[in-house]
Scaffold this motif. Structure first.
Motif, PDB file in Angstrom:
ATOM      1  N   SER A  61      30.166  39.278  42.668  1.00  0.00           N
ATOM      2  CA  SER A  61      31.468  38.619  42.532  1.00  0.00           C
ATOM      3  C   SER A  61      31.844  37.852  43.799  1.00  0.00           C
ATOM      4  O   SER A  61      32.565  36.853  43.735  1.00  0.00           O
ATOM      5  N   VAL A  68      33.769  29.035  44.060  1.00  0.00           N
ATOM      6  CA  VAL A  68      35.119  28.478  43.888  1.00  0.00           C
ATOM      7  C   VAL A  68      35.537  27.746  45.167  1.00  0.00           C
ATOM      8  O   VAL A  68      36.091  26.644  45.121  1.00  0.00           O
TER       9      VAL A  68
ATOM     10  N   PRO B  54      41.064  31.244  40.083  1.00  0.00           N
ATOM     11  CA  PRO B  54      41.900  30.342  40.886  1.00  0.00           C
ATOM     12  C   PRO B  54      41.869  28.909  40.362  1.00  0.00           C
ATOM     13  O   PRO B  54      42.804  28.139  40.609  1.00  0.00           O
ATOM     14  N   MET B 128      41.288  43.051  34.640  1.00  0.00           N
ATOM     15  CA  MET B 128      40.012  43.519  34.099  1.00  0.00           C
ATOM     16  C   MET B 128      39.032  43.731  35.252  1.00  0.00           C
ATOM     17  O   MET B 128      39.039  42.964  36.217  1.00  0.00           O
ATOM     18  N   LEU B 130      35.947  43.041  36.721  1.00  0.00           N
ATOM     19  CA  LEU B 130      34.946  41.991  36.526  1.00  0.00           C
ATOM     20  C   LEU B 130      33.576  42.446  36.983  1.00  0.00           C
ATOM     21  O   LEU B 130      32.558  42.122  36.358  1.00  0.00           O
ATOM     22  N   THR B 138      35.488  44.367  41.780  1.00  0.00           N
ATOM     23  CA  THR B 138      36.379  43.202  41.707  1.00  0.00           C
ATOM     24  C   THR B 138      37.251  43.281  40.463  1.00  0.00           C
ATOM     25  O   THR B 138      36.751  43.539  39.364  1.00  0.00           O
ATOM     26  N   MET B 140      39.933  41.115  38.104  1.00  0.00           N
ATOM     27  CA  MET B 140      40.337  39.735  37.814  1.00  0.00           C
ATOM     28  C   MET B 140      41.597  39.756  36.961  1.00  0.00           C
ATOM     29  O   MET B 140      41.793  40.644  36.136  1.00  0.00           O
ATOM     30  N   TRP B 150      41.187  36.835  41.761  1.00  0.00           N
ATOM     31  CA  TRP B 150      40.603  38.175  41.764  1.00  0.00           C
ATOM     32  C   TRP B 150      40.754  38.837  43.121  1.00  0.00           C
ATOM     33  O   TRP B 150      41.017  38.179  44.123  1.00  0.00           O
ATOM     34  N   THR B 152      38.648  41.614  45.521  1.00  0.00           N
ATOM     35  CA  THR B 152      37.417  42.383  45.708  1.00  0.00           C
ATOM     36  C   THR B 152      37.656  43.461  46.754  1.00  0.00           C
ATOM     37  O   THR B 152      38.138  43.182  47.856  1.00  0.00           O
ATOM     38  N   LEU B 169      41.443  36.305  46.409  1.00  0.00           N
ATOM     39  CA  LEU B 169      41.265  34.853  46.297  1.00  0.00           C
ATOM     40  C   LEU B 169      42.155  34.412  45.144  1.00  0.00           C
ATOM     41  O   LEU B 169      41.917  34.815  44.000  1.00  0.00           O
ATOM     42  N   ARG B 171      45.546  31.706  43.431  1.00  0.00           N
ATOM     43  CA  ARG B 171      46.626  30.722  43.408  1.00  0.00           C
ATOM     44  C   ARG B 171      47.767  31.360  42.607  1.00  0.00           C
ATOM     45  O   ARG B 171      47.489  32.071  41.626  1.00  0.00           O
TER      46      ARG B 171
END
Lengths: 119, 257
Positions: A61, A68, B54, B128, B130, B138, B140, B150, B152, B169, B171
């Protein structure tokens, strides 16, 4: 995988595209190597960055997070990001994380370069 | 016929990467499904929602990293992450509830979150899982969450210290959450994760300071995403709370009849 055992090679593809071969693992530890490769790929006039995932061994991940970040940097430079060589598993991960809405996924290098306008 | 590992001789043996892919990542889903909701939990804004990275968010993009260092003699990285996964809700600051599966954090699991925002406002959302491996996991967020992105959680061993880390990470999902983050929400989030990491360290008998690093990855707001506001968990939770007296009366009347 330690950072120094990853190799992200950059290849020119016409005047406006560059291909980055993702060789090894992409994890949070890959940040330096990936961003260095992106820096080498972003010459003046480059409009498309094509990521070749064929040699990818594994991505966690943290690796998705790096992609990104790379995408944001590319968008800032008005570059599009394309990808090919993803296994079925990682295609699904791109869909799950909705990365596929911003990274255009193709089946082959030829298709990706064609989409990037490189003949 | 099997070999010494119990693998049938005529079966293809998956390589290490394939096995890790299958066990560590969540299976692909188009929409979230909450399997179990404990009594007393407010379950809104999760069921049927899509995940949001994001890329789908509205506000500026941030990477926030919170770290605390614990002597490795007290806990290894793998043991720390295992404990964190198994007891994740226990480390959250008071007033916030994480309704996850009793078995702990595992890829694909969906958890309902009930959070307390400033002004005692209750907010229901979810996450969830991920990704999860021995050294990280992680979470999300779904559409309508405060932020799209997400978190981590990980641990690494550096010399004689185990560094526990939470990295976000994100927005803000919509203009209202963006405004909220600007008007104190970022600070509140920092406090939230600093308290969480402090609680993790305390579990291993260690008290220390949390290092916080905040980087604005993208200054630009994605104005084209303003419509995310229609799925805002804050708005929907608020309407739900306002409707609580009416639902209580309705329940009372239906019991009498």
């Amino acid at each position: 995988m330690p950072e120094e055992t990853m190799t992200f090679e950059v290849r020119p593809a016409g005047d406006t595209a560059r291909v980055i071969d993702i060789n090894g693992d992409i994890t949070a530890q890959s940040e330096g190597v990936l961003m260095d490769a992106y820096g080498r790929a972003s010459d003046d006039g480059v409009k498309s960055i094509v990521l070749n995932f064929s040699p990818l061994d594994y991505m966690n991940s943290g690796g998705i997070g790096l992609l990104v970040t790379l995408l944001v940097r590319a968008q800032r430079q008005h570059q599009s990001v394309l990808a090919y060589g993803l296994s079925e598993h990682y295609r699904q991960i791109f869909e799950l994380t909705r990365l596929d809405e911003a990274v255009h996924i193709h089946d082959s290098e030829e298709a990706a370069l064609s989409a990037a306008g490189v003949s | 016929m099997s070999d010494e590992n119990g693998v049938a001789a005529d079966q293809p043996v998956p390589d290490e990467s394939t096995a890790r892919e299958a066990t560590n990542w969540a299976k692909a889903v188009s929409r979230l499904n909450v399997s179990e909701v404990p009594e007393g939990a407010m379950n809104l804004n999760v069921e049927g929602r899509r995940l949001a990275s994001p890329i789908q968010g509205f506000g500026k993009m941030w990477q926030k990293t919170y770290q605390i260092r614990i002597p490795t003699a007290k806990v290894s990285a793998v043991d720390l992450v295992e404990t964190w996964k198994q007891n994740f809700p226990d480390f959250w600051p008071e007033g916030n509830q994480f309704y996850g599966p009793l078995t702990g954090i595992a890829p694909g699991e969906v958890a309902v979150l009930n959070m307390t925002l400033p002004g005692k406002m209750k907010l229901s959302t979810g996450v969830m899982v991920l990704y999860a491996d021995e050294e990280s996991f992680t979470l999300m967020t779904p559409e309508g969450h405060m932020f799209a992105g997400w978190i981590t959680f990980s641990a690494t061993e550096v010399e004689d210290e185990t560094v526990a880390q939470a990295q976000v990470l994100m927005r803000a999902s919509d203009p209202i959450f963006e405004l909220g983050l600007t008007l104190g929400g970022h600070k509140q989030e920092n406090v939230f994760w600093e308290e969480t990491l402090t609680n993790v360290a305390k579990r291993f008998g260690h008290e220390g300071d949390v290092d916080t690093a905040v980087v604005c990855v993208d200054q630009k707001r994605q104005w084209g995403r303003w419509r995310n506001i229609w799925q805002s968990s804050a708005i929907r939770s608020t309407f739900y709370m306002f409707g609580a007296p009416g639902r209580a009366i309705k329940r009372g009347l239906s019991r009498k009849s």
